[in-house]
Design a protein around this motif. Structure first.
Motif, mmCIF file in Angstrom:
data_model
loop_
_atom_site.group_PDB
_atom_site.id
_atom_site.type_symbol
_atom_site.label_atom_id
_atom_site.label_comp_id
_atom_site.label_asym_id
_atom_site.label_seq_id
_atom_site.Cartn_x
_atom_site.Cartn_y
_atom_site.Cartn_z
ATOM 1 N N GLY A 165 0.809 -1.206 0.000
ATOM 2 C CA GLY A 165 0.000 0.000 0.000
ATOM 3 C C GLY A 165 0.847 1.263 0.000
ATOM 4 O O GLY A 165 2.053 1.234 0.285
ATOM 5 N N ALA A 166 0.211 2.399 -0.299
ATOM 6 C CA ALA A 166 0.927 3.675 -0.388
ATOM 7 C C ALA A 166 1.343 4.192 0.978
ATOM 8 O O ALA A 166 2.402 4.803 1.114
ATOM 9 N N ASP A 268 2.598 11.957 -3.570
ATOM 10 C CA ASP A 268 1.604 10.900 -3.392
ATOM 11 C C ASP A 268 0.684 10.894 -4.611
ATOM 12 O O ASP A 268 -0.075 11.836 -4.836
ATOM 13 N N THR A 270 -1.604 8.426 -5.175
ATOM 14 C CA THR A 270 -2.669 7.459 -4.908
ATOM 15 C C THR A 270 -3.943 7.803 -5.665
ATOM 16 O O THR A 270 -4.693 6.911 -6.068
ATOM 17 N N THR A 271 -4.218 9.089 -5.839
ATOM 18 C CA THR A 271 -5.460 9.515 -6.492
ATOM 19 C C THR A 271 -5.265 9.939 -7.943
ATOM 20 O O THR A 271 -6.191 10.478 -8.566
ATOM 21 N N GLY A 296 2.610 5.366 -4.914
ATOM 22 C CA GLY A 296 1.328 5.122 -5.567
ATOM 23 C C GLY A 296 0.687 3.865 -5.037
ATOM 24 O O GLY A 296 1.237 3.179 -4.170
ATOM 25 N N SER A 297 -0.492 3.537 -5.568
ATOM 26 C CA SER A 297 -1.264 2.449 -4.976
ATOM 27 C C SER A 297 -2.302 1.924 -5.950
ATOM 28 O O SER A 297 -2.757 2.639 -6.846
ATOM 29 N N SER A 299 -5.129 0.779 -4.487
ATOM 30 C CA SER A 299 -6.306 0.703 -3.615
ATOM 31 C C SER A 299 -7.503 1.473 -4.146
ATOM 32 O O SER A 299 -8.645 1.079 -3.903
ATOM 33 N N LYS A 300 -7.276 2.564 -4.870
ATOM 34 C CA LYS A 300 -8.402 3.378 -5.333
ATOM 35 C C LYS A 300 -8.921 2.942 -6.695
ATOM 36 O O LYS A 300 -10.063 3.236 -7.039
ATOM 37 N N GLY A 309 1.064 -1.268 -3.211
ATOM 38 C CA GLY A 309 1.525 0.078 -3.509
ATOM 39 C C GLY A 309 2.911 0.009 -4.107
ATOM 40 O O GLY A 309 3.446 -1.079 -4.351
#
Length: 467
Positions: A165-166, A268, A270-271, A296-297, A299-300, A309
């Motif tokens: 994960g991130a 970040d 992630t989004t 990064g990840s 998860s989203k 991640g």
């Protein structure tokens, strides 16, 4: 030195408040995680001095919190944060009726099951190995590197590490390059768990403002130039929680300024893939400086339950990360990595699904907010949430009232460094429309309670993380 409690309260926000109102503010800090269970609070005398209030007032505050189970007091042991027993339903089972808006995340992509099935032969082929993978599977690192290359930043698999994960990636970076007592520039608002990680690693935080219209670039670059922080943590794409995106020109100038003063940028992403209808695509921040560290990840875009991640960094930093990682973990689960290899081969389908879901979620929030006369929803072209202006500094009061209606709703200050942003509220756009409509009905009840000064009698909901 100001205590953490008063930092989180924001002394200007509680000036003149009654003991009951102060106790409610502290309870809000505990319920949404800004004060942690077991944390020691200032003595009654010390708190009175910090707030410039009478000793009897602060004694009354702690009396009220203790009566409700939010603090424990031991003679000689001080006052510590606790939580009351979780409310239960009539049959003794935990109350699961609450809608949790502290988590801005969607359920799994429809392709997850098929990707899992396809990944099993890959996993089976590794049964003869040790199963440990500090860097991550070569084919997954190649796939992530290809994502960067396609976005305009040529990247080699050796510049990628796969993590759980991130947030795990961010903590690994801090464990590797962190310096206790140094300063870190952070956006305000920002991802709360990143703030907690920086605090845990001993950083002093320098906030720079972000709103739905974007960053105050002059404030950000001036802070870099004059304060010369050791690192800066930024979310440049569909910023969490505002949804704003930095332009390429802004990225270039910020990267150049950070490089000139020796500030390490941690970006970040992630989004970054959560585009609904932005209409343009910026270059990754790493295109503007080879020294930038990016996390990064999956998860989203796939599922929060699949803890995959990554870190992108130059080879010298990667060598340090590899030396640090075994001190707290020996790699990332192989099954999740095998599934991720399959999913990354279907990125266009993944991002299209995400855009469709977010579009529906955004429309549901906008439709429901139409009945709130004073709350405005900004243009939201992607990301996890809408960053609302409540029109008045009532965010914490609204959060507390919402719990009485079975709605877990982090207030604006949860995303800040010091008890500010009371006019703001983050509403996820990630829930199915029907669930969003139900949540907004409960928000309306809480809003009416706050506006009329009324309260609803209801059981406390458990504290949860903010994602």
């Amino acid at each position: 030195m100001t205590s953490r409690l008063v930092q989180q309260l924001g002394a200007h926000n509680v000036a003149g408040a009654t003991a009951k109102a102060l106790a409610e503010q502290v309870r809000a800090l505990i319920l949404d995680g800004r004060l942690t269970v077991g944390e020691r609070l200032p003595s009654e005398r010390a708190l009175a001095l910090e707030l410039r209030r009478s000793r009897s007032t602060t004694t009354r505050v702690y009396d009220l919190l203790e009566a409700d189970g939010y603090v424990s007091r031991l003679h000689g042991g001080g006052t510590r944060v606790t939580l009351p027993h979780t409310a239960t339903s009539a049959d003794g089972a935990p109350d699961e009726s609450a809608i949790d808006l502290s988590i801005a995340s969607m359920d799994s992509t429809p392709g997850l099951y098929d990707a899992t099935v396809r990944s099993l032969p890959r996993l089976a082929a590794m049964r003869g190995t040790s199963g440990y993978s500090l860097r991550g599977l070569p084919e997954l690192r190649e796939a992530v590197a290809q994502l960067f290359t396609e976005r305009g930043v040529p990247t080699d698999a050796d510049e990628i590490m796969i993590t759980s994960g991130a947030l795990n990636a961010f903590n690994l970076v801090l464990a590797t390059i962190g310096r206790r007592g140094e300063r870190a520039l952070v956006e305000q608002p920002t991802f709360p768990h990143a703030l907690e990680a920086l605090h845990r690693h001993g950083y002093r935080l320098l906030p720079t403002p972000v709103d739905v219209s974007g960053w105050d670039e002059r404030h950000l670059t001036d802070t870099l130039l004059h304060e010369r922080p050791h690192l800066a943590y930024l979310i440049p794409d569909f910023h969490n929680p505002t949804g704003a995106t930095l332009s390429d020109v802004e990225r270039s100038r910020i990267a150049a300024t950070a490089r000139s003063v020796g500030t390490q940028l941690i970006i970040d992403e992630t989004t970054a893939e959560l585009d609904i209808d932005r209409g343009w695509t910026p270059l990754p921040f790493s295109a503007f400086s080879p020294q930038i560290i990016t996390v990064g990840s999956m998860s989203k875009i796939a599922w929060g339950g699949m803890r995959i991640g990554w870190i992108r960094a130059d080879r010298s930093v990667m060598a340090r990360l590899l030396a640090t990682r075994p001190s707290f973990e020996l790699g990332t689960a192989l099954l999740e990595q095998c599934i991720a290899v399959e999913l990354l081969q279907e990125m266009p389908a993944l991002t299209a699904h995400v855009a469709t879901r977010l579009h529906a979620g955004r429309d549901a929030v906008a439709s429901a907010l139409g009945s709130f006369e004073t709350i405005s929803m900004p243009q939201t072209s992607g990301g996890l949430s809408a960053w609302l202006d409540l029109g008045a500094p009532v965010s914490t009061a609204l959060s507390l009232a919402a719990r009485d209606h079975g709605l877990i709703l982090p207030p604006g200050p949860r995303f800040s460094t010091g008890g500010v942003l009371e006019r703001r509220l983050r509403i996820p756009i990630t829930l199915p429309p029907e669930r969003t409509a139900e949540a907004m009905d409960r928000l309306r009840l809480a809003w009416d309670d706050v506006m009329t000064g009324g309260t609803a009698a209801g059981a406390e909901m458990p504290r949860s993380a903010v994602i």
